[in-house]
Design a protein around this motif. Structure first.
Motif, PDB file in Angstrom:
ATOM      1  N   GLY A 173       0.894  -1.015  -0.066  1.00 48.24           N
ATOM      2  CA  GLY A 173      -0.185   0.024  -0.109  1.00 48.24           C
ATOM      3  C   GLY A 173       0.877   1.315   0.000  1.00 48.24           C
ATOM      4  O   GLY A 173       2.099   1.197   0.441  1.00 48.24           O
ATOM      5  N   ALA A 174       0.280   2.337  -0.462  1.00 47.94           N
ATOM      6  CA  ALA A 174       1.007   3.618  -0.698  1.00 47.94           C
ATOM      7  C   ALA A 174       0.950   4.626   0.527  1.00 47.94           C
ATOM      8  O   ALA A 174      -0.337   4.536   1.177  1.00 47.94           O
ATOM      9  CB  ALA A 174       0.648   4.311  -1.888  1.00 47.94           C
ATOM     10  N   VAL A 175       1.881   4.988   1.065  1.00 46.80           N
ATOM     11  CA  VAL A 175       1.863   6.326   2.052  1.00 46.80           C
ATOM     12  C   VAL A 175       1.617   7.579   1.364  1.00 46.80           C
ATOM     13  O   VAL A 175       2.273   8.028   0.496  1.00 46.80           O
ATOM     14  CB  VAL A 175       2.550   6.133   2.995  1.00 46.80           C
ATOM     15  N   LEU A 176       0.622   8.541   1.615  1.00 54.78           N
ATOM     16  CA  LEU A 176       0.335   9.561   1.082  1.00 54.78           C
ATOM     17  C   LEU A 176       0.495  10.677   1.905  1.00 54.78           C
ATOM     18  O   LEU A 176      -0.061  10.720   3.024  1.00 54.78           O
ATOM     19  CB  LEU A 176      -0.909   9.471   0.275  1.00 54.78           C
ATOM     20  N   VAL A 177       1.218  11.592   1.433  1.00 48.59           N
ATOM     21  CA  VAL A 177       1.624  13.094   2.297  1.00 48.59           C
ATOM     22  C   VAL A 177       0.918  14.121   1.375  1.00 48.59           C
ATOM     23  O   VAL A 177       1.386  14.182   0.175  1.00 48.59           O
ATOM     24  CB  VAL A 177       3.021  13.084   2.383  1.00 48.59           C
ATOM     25  N   THR A 178      -0.090  14.886   1.917  1.00 51.94           N
ATOM     26  CA  THR A 178      -1.031  15.585   0.969  1.00 51.94           C
ATOM     27  C   THR A 178      -1.191  16.903   1.649  1.00 51.94           C
ATOM     28  O   THR A 178      -0.921  17.178   2.769  1.00 51.94           O
ATOM     29  CB  THR A 178      -2.168  14.886   0.871  1.00 51.94           C
ATOM     30  N   ALA A 179      -1.428  17.965   0.685  1.00 52.05           N
ATOM     31  CA  ALA A 179      -2.086  19.416   0.874  1.00 52.05           C
ATOM     32  C   ALA A 179      -2.777  19.922  -0.333  1.00 52.05           C
ATOM     33  O   ALA A 179      -2.893  18.947  -1.323  1.00 52.05           O
ATOM     34  CB  ALA A 179      -0.942  20.218   1.071  1.00 52.05           C
ATOM     35  N   HIS A 180      -3.264  21.023  -0.256  1.00 51.19           N
ATOM     36  CA  HIS A 180      -4.166  21.575  -1.463  1.00 51.19           C
ATOM     37  C   HIS A 180      -3.237  22.737  -1.956  1.00 51.19           C
ATOM     38  O   HIS A 180      -2.849  23.570  -1.136  1.00 51.19           O
ATOM     39  CB  HIS A 180      -5.243  21.804  -1.070  1.00 51.19           C
ATOM     40  N   LEU A 181      -3.212  22.720  -3.207  1.00 50.99           N
ATOM     41  CA  LEU A 181      -2.367  23.729  -3.832  1.00 50.99           C
ATOM     42  C   LEU A 181      -3.109  25.001  -4.255  1.00 50.99           C
ATOM     43  O   LEU A 181      -2.411  26.165  -4.345  1.00 50.99           O
ATOM     44  CB  LEU A 181      -1.792  23.271  -4.966  1.00 50.99           C
ATOM     45  N   ASP A 182      -4.230  24.916  -4.170  1.00 49.39           N
ATOM     46  CA  ASP A 182      -5.034  26.271  -4.526  1.00 49.39           C
ATOM     47  C   ASP A 182      -5.383  27.266  -3.513  1.00 49.39           C
ATOM     48  O   ASP A 182      -5.113  26.739  -2.337  1.00 49.39           O
ATOM     49  CB  ASP A 182      -6.556  25.871  -5.350  1.00 49.39           C
ATOM     50  N   SER A 183      -5.808  28.316  -3.657  1.00 49.27           N
ATOM     51  CA  SER A 183      -6.021  29.381  -2.503  1.00 49.27           C
ATOM     52  C   SER A 183      -7.273  30.060  -2.910  1.00 49.27           C
ATOM     53  O   SER A 183      -7.776  30.158  -4.145  1.00 49.27           O
ATOM     54  CB  SER A 183      -4.928  30.343  -2.241  1.00 49.27           C
ATOM     55  N   THR A 184      -7.536  31.003  -1.922  1.00 54.41           N
ATOM     56  CA  THR A 184      -8.591  32.091  -2.338  1.00 54.41           C
ATOM     57  C   THR A 184      -8.735  33.201  -1.449  1.00 54.41           C
ATOM     58  O   THR A 184      -8.074  32.884  -0.370  1.00 54.41           O
ATOM     59  CB  THR A 184     -10.127  31.328  -2.091  1.00 54.41           C
ATOM     60  N   GLY A 185      -9.229  34.426  -1.723  1.00 53.46           N
ATOM     61  CA  GLY A 185      -9.143  35.767  -1.030  1.00 53.46           C
ATOM     62  C   GLY A 185     -10.730  35.974  -0.778  1.00 53.46           C
ATOM     63  O   GLY A 185     -10.865  36.981  -0.709  1.00 53.46           O
ATOM     64  N   ASP A 186     -11.635  35.178  -0.881  1.00 58.26           N
ATOM     65  CA  ASP A 186     -13.123  35.614  -0.950  1.00 58.26           C
ATOM     66  C   ASP A 186     -13.682  36.123   0.272  1.00 58.26           C
ATOM     67  O   ASP A 186     -14.766  36.454   0.267  1.00 58.26           O
ATOM     68  CB  ASP A 186     -13.921  34.337  -1.575  1.00 58.26           C
ATOM     69  N   GLN A 187     -12.917  36.167   1.487  1.00 60.29           N
ATOM     70  CA  GLN A 187     -13.349  36.609   2.600  1.00 60.29           C
ATOM     71  C   GLN A 187     -12.885  38.091   2.748  1.00 60.29           C
ATOM     72  O   GLN A 187     -13.307  38.814   3.805  1.00 60.29           O
ATOM     73  CB  GLN A 187     -13.102  35.818   3.869  1.00 60.29           C
ATOM     74  N   GLY A 188     -12.166  38.461   1.839  1.00 62.82           N
ATOM     75  CA  GLY A 188     -11.739  40.023   1.784  1.00 62.82           C
ATOM     76  C   GLY A 188     -12.724  40.677   1.526  1.00 62.82           C
ATOM     77  O   GLY A 188     -13.783  40.580   0.891  1.00 62.82           O
ATOM     78  N   ALA A 189     -12.367  42.291   1.784  1.00 64.33           N
ATOM     79  CA  ALA A 189     -13.518  43.394   1.576  1.00 64.33           C
ATOM     80  C   ALA A 189     -12.850  43.905   0.243  1.00 64.33           C
ATOM     81  O   ALA A 189     -11.611  44.332   0.207  1.00 64.33           O
ATOM     82  CB  ALA A 189     -13.053  44.310   2.559  1.00 64.33           C
ATOM     83  N   TYR A 190     -13.469  44.078  -0.790  1.00 63.38           N
ATOM     84  CA  TYR A 190     -13.292  44.596  -2.213  1.00 63.38           C
ATOM     85  C   TYR A 190     -14.238  45.713  -2.489  1.00 63.38           C
ATOM     86  O   TYR A 190     -15.350  45.575  -2.046  1.00 63.38           O
ATOM     87  CB  TYR A 190     -13.089  43.490  -3.088  1.00 63.38           C
ATOM     88  N   VAL A 191     -13.482  46.665  -3.175  1.00 62.53           N
ATOM     89  CA  VAL A 191     -14.541  47.649  -3.575  1.00 62.53           C
ATOM     90  C   VAL A 191     -14.212  48.280  -5.164  1.00 62.53           C
ATOM     91  O   VAL A 191     -13.020  47.920  -5.501  1.00 62.53           O
ATOM     92  CB  VAL A 191     -14.353  49.333  -2.761  1.00 62.53           C
ATOM     93  N   ASP A 192     -14.816  48.812  -5.733  1.00 61.92           N
ATOM     94  CA  ASP A 192     -15.098  49.078  -7.087  1.00 61.92           C
ATOM     95  C   ASP A 192     -14.267  50.378  -7.151  1.00 61.92           C
ATOM     96  O   ASP A 192     -13.832  51.332  -6.115  1.00 61.92           O
ATOM     97  CB  ASP A 192     -16.175  49.049  -7.844  1.00 61.92           C
TER      98      ASP A 192
END
Length: 641
Positions: free
Chosen positions: A409-428
């Motif tokens: 069996g394989a031993v997996l070491v993992t994480a996620h490579l994507d990110s987001t900033g959708d909880q930030g405050a943005y204005v036009d």
């Protein structure tokens, strides 16, 4: 006469790009049987292999290798993006029949919607191709398992009819797609069915609601389960009402598919941004995208020989391994890796490009995946890109492996490579608040999950050093970076689904999700082993957590390990380890003091904000190093080093 057109990736086959540049298609479960049953029906392809003639030729060769003799009409093979109707119009013209005599079979609801605009019928899975030809509807259906009936029995019935599961809520409830023909077969076999609405061009989600609900009154004379059902109904209603209100202007109304573990099942029309819903007080990972899979109920990790295959009783970590980990996994190494993926330094050493964000919809996401693949390849590991499509974006998981012949069996070491900033405050430009734009707004994600990515890279470098020194593991070791985690665990679900279909053997998964956020003196690492469905996977995950706790004590004695287990684990179903729990494999999520909701919290205050940078006061590289050392030591020990 009808003509069927199939998408390839995730619909007909799981796709991988090997490190030699070759492309491999592995047929998905039940696909070959479906194609055989449709032997007298003309069939073609509508799929996007990437730009250029070379990509199309490579895809055609992989198609012929995987499905010899199944797609013989060259005129019915159409290659290119499916974001506009032109490719579907061309397919209809090549078929020489009316548009409504053509059926597009594809998992992606956005692509099915475009096909509909060109007049084609659609099917959400190859199992329902014949239903689409005959104009029979397919419905989201809740399947009840009466006492004494198990998932294996349901699996045997479902795989012989027009039923495709999408989520296992418990050992008594499964959410699925089913035609009436399939539902009838289930009822005849003693299962209950509760249809909730048409699948058509929708996708299913599980939306968890962490808000308290009014204490329900127990129905007179009813057992405790009745009270739980009432509470579940109240929570589901509250979550659905909130979601419907948030998305009222986003297009077609949502459809409630009934209570789900901790929330509600939803069906949303293509393009409706369910991932953008943030309920008040919601903990991380509250939205989960559900994917259809005929093999979902098989749970290969729960095979009778799991204990013999997994072997979760290694001795204490060896002094040689601990020494190697301390030498390879250092604050300097961790900081350099985080800097490259979060934009604090060029993505590639000596290069000029710096990352603005790794959101699945952003241009940098693909560049980061390619750069990470390159770093793994430089260590001498076998690297594969596992591509998939999310909302029209072609992205990929990254896998790097040191394979050991004969490994159990394989031993997996993992994480996620994507990110987001959708909880930030943005204005036009006029100063008016606006939504987060992944194409323009920063999402450095230094902690979430640049810290986990750095730890996976450092672990790979440590293994490479041990191999160079002549040491040999007894088990395969695999490093995997998942994409689109922030969109409902999509990448890890795609990966685990493909691994199960391939008959993969996985000894254990060590998933790191945010390990650098530390404030107020906290020095605790959370180890989450709780699974949503009780059973062997939950027990095996607890054993894996014990291995990790011992490793942390050996290499990072200053850390306090908080082990969290059971169905009440606040991270159950909320990070990429959950995609492996679905298959019965042992998996734990490792994080800073963030998921458990304890007060005072000591994790980051910059969760999903543009302030999640390497230089943020909450980002503690030394703390992340301690956690990464513990995980690396556990993985190497499990691998026999």
């Amino acid at each position: 006469m009808s003509v069927l057109f199939f998408d390839i990736g995730a619909t007909l086959a799981d796709v991988s790009f090997e490190d030699d540049g070759s492309l491999t298609f592995r047929p998905r479960p039940r696909v070959v049987e479906v194609l055989t049953a449709l032997a007298g029906v003309r069939r073609g392809i509508i799929s996007n292999p990437g730009a250029g003639d070379a990509a199309r030729e490579r895809a055609r060769a992989a198609l012929d290798a995987a499905f010899a003799g199944q797609f013989t009409e060259a005129a019915l093979l159409h290659w290119g993006p499916k974001t506009e109707r032109g490719i579907f119009d061309g397919a209809v013209a090549s078929a020489g029949v009316p548009a409504d005599s053509c059926v597009f079979v594809g998992e992606d609801p956005d692509e099915r919607t475009v096909a509909r605009t060109a007049g084609l019928r659609t099917a959400a899975h190859p199992v329902f191709a014949q239903a689409a030809v005959e104009g029979r509807p397919v419905l989201w259906t809740r399947i009840g398992l009466p006492g004494g009936r198990g998932l294996a029995e349901l699996d045997a019935v479902a795989n012989g009819t027009e039923v495709v599961p999408v989520h296992v809520a418990s050992d008594r409830l499964v959410l699925a797609m089913a035609s009436e023909r399939g539902a009838s077969a289930l009822r005849q076999a003693g299962f209950t069915t509760d249809p909730r609405g048409s699948v058509e061009e929708t996708a299913a989600f599980l939306l968890r609601d962490d808000r308290p609900v009014p204490a329900p009154e127990a129905p007179a004379g009813e057992p405790p389960e009745a009270l739980a059902a009432v509470e579940g109904g109240l929570r589901a209603s509250a979550a659905f009402a909130f979601a419907a209100g948030e998305l009222a202007g986003a297009g077609p109304a949502l459809l409630s598919l009934g209570p789900a573990p901790g929330g509600v099942y939803l069906a949303a029309a293509a393009g409706v941004p369910v991932e953008g819903i943030h309920l008040p007080g919601a903990r991380p990972g509250h939205t989960e995208r559900l994917l259809p899979d005929p093999a979902l109920l098989s749970r290969p990790g729960e095979a009778p020989d799991r204990e013999a295959a997994a072997g979760f009783a290694p001795g204490a970590p060896s002094e040689e391994t601990v020494e190697a980990v301390r030498a390879a996994v250092t604050p300097e190494v961790m900081r350099a890796h985080v800097a490259r993926v979060s934009g604090a330094a060029p993505l590639v050493e000596g290069g000029a490009h710096t990352v603005r964000g790794r959101h699945a919809a952003g241009a940098d996401n693909v560049l980061v995946a390619q750069a990470l693949a390159g770093r793994f390849a430089a260590l001498g590991l076998t690297v594969r890109l596992r591509p998939f499509t999310w909302r029209g974006h072609r992205i990929a998981n990254v896998e790097a492996e040191h394979r050991v012949p004969g490994s159990d069996g394989a031993v997996l070491v993992t994480a996620h490579l994507d990110s987001t900033g959708d909880q930030g405050a943005y204005v036009d430009g006029a100063g008016v608040p606006r939504p987060y734009d992944p194409a323009a707004d920063p999402a450095p994600g230094a902690d979430d999950d640049g810290s986990g990515v750095a730890a996976v890279l450092a672990a790979a470098e440590c293994l490479a050093g041990l191999l160079a020194a002549g040491r040999s593991p007894a088990r395969t070791v695999r490093f995997v970076l998942f994409n689109a985690e922030e969109q409902g665990l999509v990448g890890s679900k795609v990966y685990a689904r493909a691994a199960a279909a391939a008959g993969d053997s996985i000894a254990g998964v060590l998933q790191m999700d945010m390990i650098a956020g530390r404030r107020d003196g906290g020095h605790t690492v959370e180890v989450h082993a709780g699974a949503a469905v009780a059973g062997p996977a939950a027990q095996a995950s607890e054993e894996l957590g014990e291995v990790l706790a011992r490793a942390v004590s050996a290499v990072s004695a200053g850390l306090t390990v908080e082990r969290i287990t059971g169905p009440g684990d606040p991270a159950a179903g909320r990070s990429d380890h959950a995609s492996f729990h679905e298959r019965g494999w042992a998996a734990v999520a490792v994080s800073e003091n963030f998921f458990d909701g304890a007060e005072p919290a000591s994790g980051t205050r910059q969760y999903h904000r543009p302030g999640d940078t390497l230089d943020d006061p909450d980002h503690d590289t030394g703390y992340a190093t301690d956690i990464a050392r513990g995980v690396t030591t556990a993985a190497l020990t499990l691998a026999g080093l």
